[in-house]
Write an enzyme that holds these catalytic residues in place. Structure first.
Site, PDB file in Angstrom:
ATOM      1  N   ASP A   1       0.878  -1.168   0.000  1.00 27.33           N
ATOM      2  CA  ASP A   1       0.000   0.000   0.000  1.00 27.33           C
ATOM      3  C   ASP A   1       0.923   1.228   0.000  1.00 27.33           C
ATOM      4  OD1 ASP A   1      -2.105   1.853   0.745  1.00 27.33           O
ATOM      5  OD2 ASP A   1      -1.314   1.709   2.793  1.00 27.33           O
TER       6      ASP A   1
ATOM      7  N   ASP B   1      -0.010   5.133   1.126  1.00 24.32           N
ATOM      8  CA  ASP B   1      -0.177   6.027   2.290  1.00 24.32           C
ATOM      9  C   ASP B   1      -0.121   5.276   3.610  1.00 24.32           C
ATOM     10  OD1 ASP B   1      -0.604   8.658   1.237  1.00 24.32           O
ATOM     11  OD2 ASP B   1      -2.523   7.960   0.472  1.00 24.32           O
TER      12      ASP B   1
ATOM     13  N   ARG C   1      -0.281  11.068   2.230  1.00 22.82           N
ATOM     14  CA  ARG C   1      -0.198  12.093   1.178  1.00 22.82           C
ATOM     15  C   ARG C   1       1.156  12.820   1.123  1.00 22.82           C
ATOM     16  NH1 ARG C   1      -1.153  11.889  -2.800  1.00 22.82           N
ATOM     17  NH2 ARG C   1      -1.558  13.995  -3.443  1.00 22.82           N
TER      18      ARG C   1
ATOM     19  N   ARG D   1     -11.014  18.685  -2.608  1.00 19.27           N
ATOM     20  CA  ARG D   1      -9.652  18.166  -2.725  1.00 19.27           C
ATOM     21  C   ARG D   1      -8.582  19.249  -2.758  1.00 19.27           C
ATOM     22  NH1 ARG D   1      -8.903  13.292  -2.508  1.00 19.27           N
ATOM     23  NH2 ARG D   1      -6.702  13.749  -2.635  1.00 19.27           N
TER      24      ARG D   1
ATOM     25  N   ARG E   1      -6.323  20.200   5.325  1.00 24.06           N
ATOM     26  CA  ARG E   1      -6.551  18.739   5.231  1.00 24.06           C
ATOM     27  C   ARG E   1      -6.364  18.101   6.616  1.00 24.06           C
ATOM     28  NH1 ARG E   1      -4.986  14.196   2.227  1.00 24.06           N
ATOM     29  NH2 ARG E   1      -5.575  15.115   0.271  1.00 24.06           N
TER      30      ARG E   1
ATOM     31  N   SER F   1     -11.334  12.358   2.187  1.00 26.22           N
ATOM     32  CA  SER F   1     -12.239  11.905   1.126  1.00 26.22           C
ATOM     33  C   SER F   1     -12.608  10.439   1.310  1.00 26.22           C
ATOM     34  CB  SER F   1     -11.539  12.072  -0.223  1.00 26.22           C
ATOM     35  OG  SER F   1     -10.419  11.193  -0.293  1.00 26.22           O
TER      36      SER F   1
ATOM     37  N   ASP G   1      -1.468  -0.556   6.101  1.00 23.38           N
ATOM     38  CA  ASP G   1      -1.763  -0.060   7.462  1.00 23.38           C
ATOM     39  C   ASP G   1      -3.253  -0.082   7.781  1.00 23.38           C
ATOM     40  OD1 ASP G   1      -2.145   2.043   5.593  1.00 23.38           O
ATOM     41  OD2 ASP G   1      -2.089   3.516   7.216  1.00 23.38           O
TER      42      ASP G   1
ATOM     43  N   TYR H   1      -5.882  -7.780   2.336  1.00 22.79           N
ATOM     44  CA  TYR H   1      -5.194  -8.357   3.503  1.00 22.79           C
ATOM     45  C   TYR H   1      -5.821  -9.699   3.875  1.00 22.79           C
ATOM     46  CZ  TYR H   1      -4.016  -8.799   8.497  1.00 22.79           C
ATOM     47  OH  TYR H   1      -3.610  -9.257   9.724  1.00 22.79           O
TER      48      TYR H   1
HETATM   49  O1  M1P Z   1      -4.353   6.122  -0.703  1.00 22.75           O
HETATM   50  C1  M1P Z   1      -5.375   6.389   0.199  1.00 22.75           C
HETATM   51  C2  M1P Z   1      -6.282   7.527  -0.295  1.00 22.75           C
HETATM   52  O2  M1P Z   1      -5.489   8.690  -0.537  1.00 22.75           O
HETATM   53  C3  M1P Z   1      -6.223   9.827  -0.864  1.00 22.75           C
HETATM   54  O3  M1P Z   1      -7.080  10.144   0.200  1.00 22.75           O
HETATM   55  P1  M1P Z   1      -7.211  11.612   0.886  1.00 22.75           P
HETATM   56  O4  M1P Z   1      -7.016  12.619  -0.193  1.00 22.75           O
HETATM   57  O5  M1P Z   1      -8.583  11.568   1.470  1.00 22.75           O
HETATM   58  O6  M1P Z   1      -6.155  11.665   1.948  1.00 22.75           O
HETATM   59  C4  M1P Z   1      -7.092   9.638  -2.092  1.00 22.75           C
HETATM   60  O7  M1P Z   1      -6.299   9.645  -3.256  1.00 22.75           O
HETATM   61  C5  M1P Z   1      -7.883   8.347  -1.996  1.00 22.75           C
HETATM   62  O8  M1P Z   1      -8.445   8.044  -3.250  1.00 22.75           O
HETATM   63  C6  M1P Z   1      -7.016   7.185  -1.571  1.00 22.75           C
HETATM   64  O9  M1P Z   1      -7.798   6.026  -1.380  1.00 22.75           O
END
Ligand code: M1P
Length: 250
Positions: free
Chosen positions: A13, A15, A22, A135, A142, A180, A208, A220
Site C-alpha cells: 500500500d 499512504d 499524502r 480536494r 486537510r 475523502s 496499514d 489483507y
Molecule cells: O491512498 C489512500 C487515499 O489517498 C487519498 O485520500 P485523501 O485525499 O482523502 O487523503 C485519495 O487519493 C484516496 O483516493 C485514496 O484512497
C-alpha cells in the site's frame, strides 16, 4: 535479477505504508525498495490515481517497481507498461453516474462544516473520489478536516446515507485517506489487482488500514495473499528486512 525469489512478490500500500499520508517518499525508503527489489519482485497498490502516486513515489514510479497498481489496480502497469484499465463510466452508464453525482453534490452543498474548498468529486478512471471539504484544500486544512471528521463523523455519516440511497448500484465506499472516500463497484477494491499476479504463488501484502472498513482490508484478508499489518513506513522496513533480507548478502 536472476537471484530474486521465484514466484514471490512483496506488494505495498502507499499512504501510511511506504509514505506518511499524502507525503512524498523519503530517500531512505526509496533506497530500501531498491535493495528489496534485488531479492524479490516488488509492487505497489494504492487507492489514489497515478498522478498522486507519482507525486508521492516519484515521477519514475512505473519503472521503479515491477508492478504499479493505481486506483486499486483499476489502472495497472507492469515493467513500465500499461497492462489494464477499468472504466466506471462504461460500467455504470451516464444516467446512474449523473444520479449519484447530482445527489452527492446536493448533499455536500447542504453540509455545514467549518470550511469548504474546491473539487468535491474527482472523476477517475475506475472510481469517484468524494471529498466534503474539497480536494484542493491546503495541507493544513486537510489535517484540520481529518481531526474534525474524527469527532463529527462527517464521512461515515455521508457514506451510510449514500450506501442506503444507492443500494441498487452495489457500490463500495472506502475511507482510505484524510479528507475523502472512494466509490467504486463492489469487487473493485484492492483485490482487483490480484488478477494480474497469477504468476505468483506467494503474495505478501503490506498495509496499514487492514482492519474491517479500511481500504486494505479485503486484500489483507484474501486467500491469495499473506497479509502483514504495518504501523508506519519504518515498521514496513523492519518487517520486510526480517522477512526478505535477513541472511541475504544484498
Ligand atoms: O491512498 C489512500 C487515499 O489517498 C487519498 O485520500 P485523501 O485525499 O482523502 O487523503 C485519495 O487519493 C484516496 O483516493 C485514496 O484512497
Amino acid at each position: 535479477m536472476a537471484a530474486r525469489m521465484p514466484g514471490v512478490i512483496a506488494l505495498f500500500d502507499v499512504d501510511g505504508t511506504l509514505t506518511a499520508p499524502r507525503k512524498a517518499v523519503t530517500p531512505e525508503m526509496l533506497e530500501f525498495m531498491h535493495k528489496l527489489r534485488k531479492v524479490v519482485t516488488v509492487g505497489v497498490v494504492g487507492g489514489s490515481d497515478l498522478v498522486k502516486i507519482s507525486e508521492q513515489l516519484g515521477s519514475s514510479v512505473i519503472t521503479d517497481y515491477d508492478f504499479v497498481f493505481s486506483e486499486n489496480g483499476l489502472i495497472a502497469h507492469k515493467d513500465g507498461k500499461h497492462i489494464g484499465s477499468q472504466s466506471l463510466k462504461t460500467f455504470l452508464g451516464e444516467d446512474k453516474l449523473k444520479e449519484f453525482i447530482n445527489f452527492t453534490l446536493h448533499y455536500i452543498a447542504d453540509l455545514d462544516i467549518p470550511i469548504k474548498r474546491g473539487t468535491f468529486i474527482e472523476f477517475r478512471s475506475g472510481m469517484l473520489n468524494v471529498s466534503p471539504i474539497g480536494r484542493n484544500c491546503s495541507q493544513e486544512e486537510r489535517d484540520e478536516f481529518e481531526k474534525y471528521d474524527k469527532i463529527h463523523n462527517v464521512r461515515p455519516k455521508m457514506v451510510a446515507l449514500l450506501q442506503e440511497k444507492f443500494a441498487h448500484l452495489h457500490l463500495t465506499f472506502s475511507i482510505g485517506g484524510q479528507i475523502s472516500f472512494d466509490v467504486f463497484p463492489r469487487g473493485w477494491d484492492k483485490t482487483y489487482c490480484l488478477r494480474f499476479l497469477d504468476d505468483f504463488h506467494e503474495i505478501h501484502f503490506f498495509g496499514d488500514k487492514t482492519y474491517k472498513g479500511g481500504n486494505d482490508h479485503e486484500i489483507y484478508e484474501s486467500e491469495r495473499t499473506i497479509g502483514h499489518t504495518v504501523t508506519s513506513p519504518d515498521d514496513t522496513v523492519e518487517q520486510c528486512t526480517a522477512l526478505f533480507l535477513t541472511g541475504s548478502s544484498s
